[in-house]
Design a protein around this motif. Sequence first.
Motif, PDB file in Angstrom:
ATOM      1  N   ALA A 266       0.849  -1.202   0.000  1.00  0.00           N
ATOM      2  CA  ALA A 266       0.000   0.000   0.000  1.00  0.00           C
ATOM      3  C   ALA A 266       0.883   1.251   0.000  1.00  0.00           C
ATOM      4  O   ALA A 266       0.633   2.203  -0.743  1.00  0.00           O
ATOM      5  N   ILE A 267       1.933   1.229   0.804  1.00  0.00           N
ATOM      6  CA  ILE A 267       2.801   2.410   0.894  1.00  0.00           C
ATOM      7  C   ILE A 267       3.470   2.690  -0.455  1.00  0.00           C
ATOM      8  O   ILE A 267       3.491   3.825  -0.939  1.00  0.00           O
ATOM      9  N   PHE A 268       3.992   1.630  -1.079  1.00  0.00           N
ATOM     10  CA  PHE A 268       4.696   1.832  -2.354  1.00  0.00           C
ATOM     11  C   PHE A 268       3.716   2.178  -3.465  1.00  0.00           C
ATOM     12  O   PHE A 268       4.052   2.925  -4.381  1.00  0.00           O
ATOM     13  N   SER A 269       2.523   1.645  -3.369  1.00  0.00           N
ATOM     14  CA  SER A 269       1.524   1.929  -4.392  1.00  0.00           C
ATOM     15  C   SER A 269       1.220   3.428  -4.429  1.00  0.00           C
ATOM     16  O   SER A 269       0.934   3.989  -5.471  1.00  0.00           O
ATOM     17  N   PHE A 270       1.313   4.086  -3.271  1.00  0.00           N
ATOM     18  CA  PHE A 270       1.029   5.520  -3.216  1.00  0.00           C
ATOM     19  C   PHE A 270       2.300   6.369  -3.248  1.00  0.00           C
ATOM     20  O   PHE A 270       2.272   7.563  -2.961  1.00  0.00           O
ATOM     21  N   GLY A 271       3.426   5.725  -3.561  1.00  0.00           N
ATOM     22  CA  GLY A 271       4.685   6.452  -3.702  1.00  0.00           C
ATOM     23  C   GLY A 271       5.151   7.086  -2.407  1.00  0.00           C
ATOM     24  O   GLY A 271       5.846   8.104  -2.411  1.00  0.00           O
ATOM     25  N   LEU A 272       4.787   6.486  -1.246  1.00  0.00           N
ATOM     26  CA  LEU A 272       5.199   7.075   0.039  1.00  0.00           C
ATOM     27  C   LEU A 272       6.452   6.388   0.579  1.00  0.00           C
ATOM     28  O   LEU A 272       6.857   5.330   0.081  1.00  0.00           O
ATOM     29  N   GLU A 273       7.029   6.990   1.621  1.00  0.00           N
ATOM     30  CA  GLU A 273       8.283   6.469   2.186  1.00  0.00           C
ATOM     31  C   GLU A 273       8.004   5.438   3.288  1.00  0.00           C
ATOM     32  O   GLU A 273       7.170   5.690   4.157  1.00  0.00           O
ATOM     33  N   PRO A 274       8.731   4.296   3.296  1.00  0.00           N
ATOM     34  CA  PRO A 274       8.480   3.295   4.336  1.00  0.00           C
ATOM     35  C   PRO A 274       9.240   3.578   5.630  1.00  0.00           C
ATOM     36  O   PRO A 274       9.121   2.849   6.592  1.00  0.00           O
ATOM     37  N   ASN A 275      10.072   4.647   5.620  1.00  0.00           N
ATOM     38  CA  ASN A 275      10.940   4.847   6.791  1.00  0.00           C
ATOM     39  C   ASN A 275      10.513   6.015   7.657  1.00  0.00           C
ATOM     40  O   ASN A 275      11.330   6.705   8.243  1.00  0.00           O
ATOM     41  N   SER A 276       9.189   6.234   7.755  1.00  0.00           N
ATOM     42  CA  SER A 276       8.748   7.419   8.492  1.00  0.00           C
ATOM     43  C   SER A 276       8.677   7.195  10.006  1.00  0.00           C
ATOM     44  O   SER A 276       8.183   8.036  10.739  1.00  0.00           O
ATOM     45  N   GLY A 277       9.140   6.043  10.496  1.00  0.00           N
ATOM     46  CA  GLY A 277       9.226   5.819  11.942  1.00  0.00           C
ATOM     47  C   GLY A 277       7.882   5.507  12.566  1.00  0.00           C
ATOM     48  O   GLY A 277       6.967   4.988  11.913  1.00  0.00           O
ATOM     49  N   ALA A 278       7.762   5.865  13.867  1.00  0.00           N
ATOM     50  CA  ALA A 278       6.598   5.457  14.645  1.00  0.00           C
ATOM     51  C   ALA A 278       5.272   5.961  14.067  1.00  0.00           C
ATOM     52  O   ALA A 278       4.219   5.411  14.357  1.00  0.00           O
ATOM     53  N   GLY A 279       5.341   6.987  13.203  1.00  0.00           N
ATOM     54  CA  GLY A 279       4.110   7.531  12.632  1.00  0.00           C
ATOM     55  C   GLY A 279       3.612   6.750  11.421  1.00  0.00           C
ATOM     56  O   GLY A 279       2.561   7.070  10.862  1.00  0.00           O
ATOM     57  N   LEU A 280       4.345   5.705  11.015  1.00  0.00           N
ATOM     58  CA  LEU A 280       3.978   4.950   9.806  1.00  0.00           C
ATOM     59  C   LEU A 280       2.506   4.532   9.831  1.00  0.00           C
ATOM     60  O   LEU A 280       1.775   4.704   8.865  1.00  0.00           O
ATOM     61  N   VAL A 281       2.099   3.974  10.964  1.00  0.00           N
ATOM     62  CA  VAL A 281       0.751   3.437  11.064  1.00  0.00           C
ATOM     63  C   VAL A 281      -0.290   4.523  11.370  1.00  0.00           C
ATOM     64  O   VAL A 281      -1.448   4.402  11.015  1.00  0.00           O
ATOM     65  N   PHE A 282       0.147   5.605  12.021  1.00  0.00           N
ATOM     66  CA  PHE A 282      -0.813   6.627  12.444  1.00  0.00           C
ATOM     67  C   PHE A 282      -0.856   7.848  11.520  1.00  0.00           C
ATOM     68  O   PHE A 282      -1.723   8.696  11.650  1.00  0.00           O
ATOM     69  N   VAL A 283       0.129   7.964  10.633  1.00  0.00           N
ATOM     70  CA  VAL A 283       0.125   9.111   9.718  1.00  0.00           C
ATOM     71  C   VAL A 283       0.106   8.625   8.265  1.00  0.00           C
ATOM     72  O   VAL A 283      -0.792   8.963   7.490  1.00  0.00           O
ATOM     73  N   THR A 284       1.085   7.792   7.910  1.00  0.00           N
ATOM     74  CA  THR A 284       1.211   7.373   6.510  1.00  0.00           C
ATOM     75  C   THR A 284       0.001   6.537   6.064  1.00  0.00           C
ATOM     76  O   THR A 284      -0.584   6.792   5.017  1.00  0.00           O
ATOM     77  N   LEU A 285      -0.359   5.528   6.860  1.00  0.00           N
ATOM     78  CA  LEU A 285      -1.482   4.669   6.444  1.00  0.00           C
ATOM     79  C   LEU A 285      -2.820   5.417   6.378  1.00  0.00           C
ATOM     80  O   LEU A 285      -3.527   5.309   5.374  1.00  0.00           O
ATOM     81  N   PRO A 286      -3.175   6.215   7.419  1.00  0.00           N
ATOM     82  CA  PRO A 286      -4.443   6.957   7.303  1.00  0.00           C
ATOM     83  C   PRO A 286      -4.469   7.879   6.079  1.00  0.00           C
ATOM     84  O   PRO A 286      -5.508   8.069   5.452  1.00  0.00           O
ATOM     85  N   HIS A 287      -3.309   8.420   5.714  1.00  0.00           N
ATOM     86  CA  HIS A 287      -3.216   9.265   4.526  1.00  0.00           C
ATOM     87  C   HIS A 287      -3.636   8.451   3.282  1.00  0.00           C
ATOM     88  O   HIS A 287      -4.327   8.946   2.390  1.00  0.00           O
ATOM     89  N   ILE A 288      -3.240   7.171   3.266  1.00  0.00           N
ATOM     90  CA  ILE A 288      -3.638   6.291   2.152  1.00  0.00           C
ATOM     91  C   ILE A 288      -5.139   5.990   2.237  1.00  0.00           C
ATOM     92  O   ILE A 288      -5.859   6.077   1.245  1.00  0.00           O
ATOM     93  N   PHE A 289      -5.604   5.654   3.456  1.00  0.00           N
ATOM     94  CA  PHE A 289      -7.033   5.322   3.611  1.00  0.00           C
ATOM     95  C   PHE A 289      -7.905   6.470   3.095  1.00  0.00           C
ATOM     96  O   PHE A 289      -8.977   6.249   2.531  1.00  0.00           O
ATOM     97  N   ALA A 290      -7.437   7.715   3.338  1.00  0.00           N
ATOM     98  CA  ALA A 290      -8.246   8.878   2.951  1.00  0.00           C
ATOM     99  C   ALA A 290      -8.369   8.992   1.422  1.00  0.00           C
ATOM    100  O   ALA A 290      -9.269   9.650   0.926  1.00  0.00           O
TER     101      ALA A 290
END
Length: 435
Positions: A266-290
């Motif tokens: 999911a992260i790569f599909s949206f061209g996002l970075e996998p190394n965003s640290g503890a916020g990966l699940v609380f910032v990066t993923l919700p950004h994709i869900f939106a």
Amino acid sequence: MEDKRPSWSSRVSFILAAVGSAVGLGNIWRFPYIMGQNGGAIFLVVYLLLIITICFIPLFAELAVGKITKKECVGAYESINPKFKLLGIMNPVTGILISSFYFIVGGWIINYIGLSFSNLKMFNFGEYFTELTQNSIPACGLTLAFLLICIFFTARGVKKGIEFANNVLMPMFAVILLGLIAFSLSLPNSHLGLEYMFKPDFSKVNAHMFLAALGQALFTLSIGMGALLTYGSYIKDDKSITKSTYTIIFSDTLFALLAGIMIFPAIFSFGLEPNSGAGLVFVTLPHIFAQIPHGEIVSLAFFVLLLAAAVTSGISILEVPVASMTERMKISRTKACTILFFIIAAFAIPATLSFGILGDFKIFGKNIFDCLDFVTSNLLMPLNAFFLCIIAGWFLKIKGNSFINNKFVAFLFDIGLKFVVPIILLLLLYIGLRA
Ligand code: PFF
């Protein structure tokens, strides 16, 4: 008060509870971001090697000490030698400290479950997450709400509470996980995420990665806090723990891999970075869900999955002090849980506030949350695992040939338990303390 020691209804109940303890935030929240920060696939190779060669030994030893002594941590250590009582006490103390920061993350999950019912497109999740963690009173309320959920099950006892929660939540967790994997793999360019996970770049191996992998492996397998010792003490005598050890290790690793397969495509599909640290699940993923159709439903499924994993682990963390309190102080579970609630709250509230009004309060340059994470993951868990191996190998004299048929493998187990694993744990401790 339970005058007789509780025991598991069946081997399956025990395995579900032990896997429930192992599979938690460590697999779904921590593993993907630590892997993302440590080079992706190569980290996975090192991690898998460490799990197979090293982690089997302390995990087996924890279960064995529990099963042989049939006591909670303090009584188990004391029965081997009264001088070890203090080392036993370190386990419930570690549990209390771990829960103080683990449960904060649990509180954030509850919040994101509620958030999934609103229109996700309205949020900038970077800002949202910072505000959530800084907003003192709601954040403390969320931490305590998660604590109450876990304490509710623990207070109901081994069969009616712990077994029940795991029997319901673990299958639910597995079903949601498989559904989300299918969804993630169906996104465009999802293969890039799989390549990231499974195409190792060997030039990236370094000592720091090795330590990060070992620390992660111990944490995710719940080694070094007495949870497996306590669960092991509820196993009936006629049940073997060798097969259980393999099953726990295999399942935990499988779930960590599946969590990666759910998240990275999911992260790569949206061209996002996998190394965003503890916020990966609380910032990066919700950004994709939106951004996806029916994102709110996917978000709800994901955070319910995360909550199920966190609750089953949270219950096992609480069971360590609860078992010690009920058996040592001869008080009821309800009383022990009530006292524990206040003790954990006394640590967890300042830790929650360390993202807000207590942000400037630093101990050795770290805020209270980071300090609790550091003290437990870098100091107490490796130290407890070290003493456990020494006590199991040198004092309880657990021998490989009593459960492994192959003589050479049994010999390797003995050497591992008495020498190799304790030395590696001391090394981990030494380097971890300098971090
Ligand atoms: N293994 C759990 C996880 O991966 O989230 C965390 C944990 C549970 C650590 C129980 C230690 C423990 F005793």
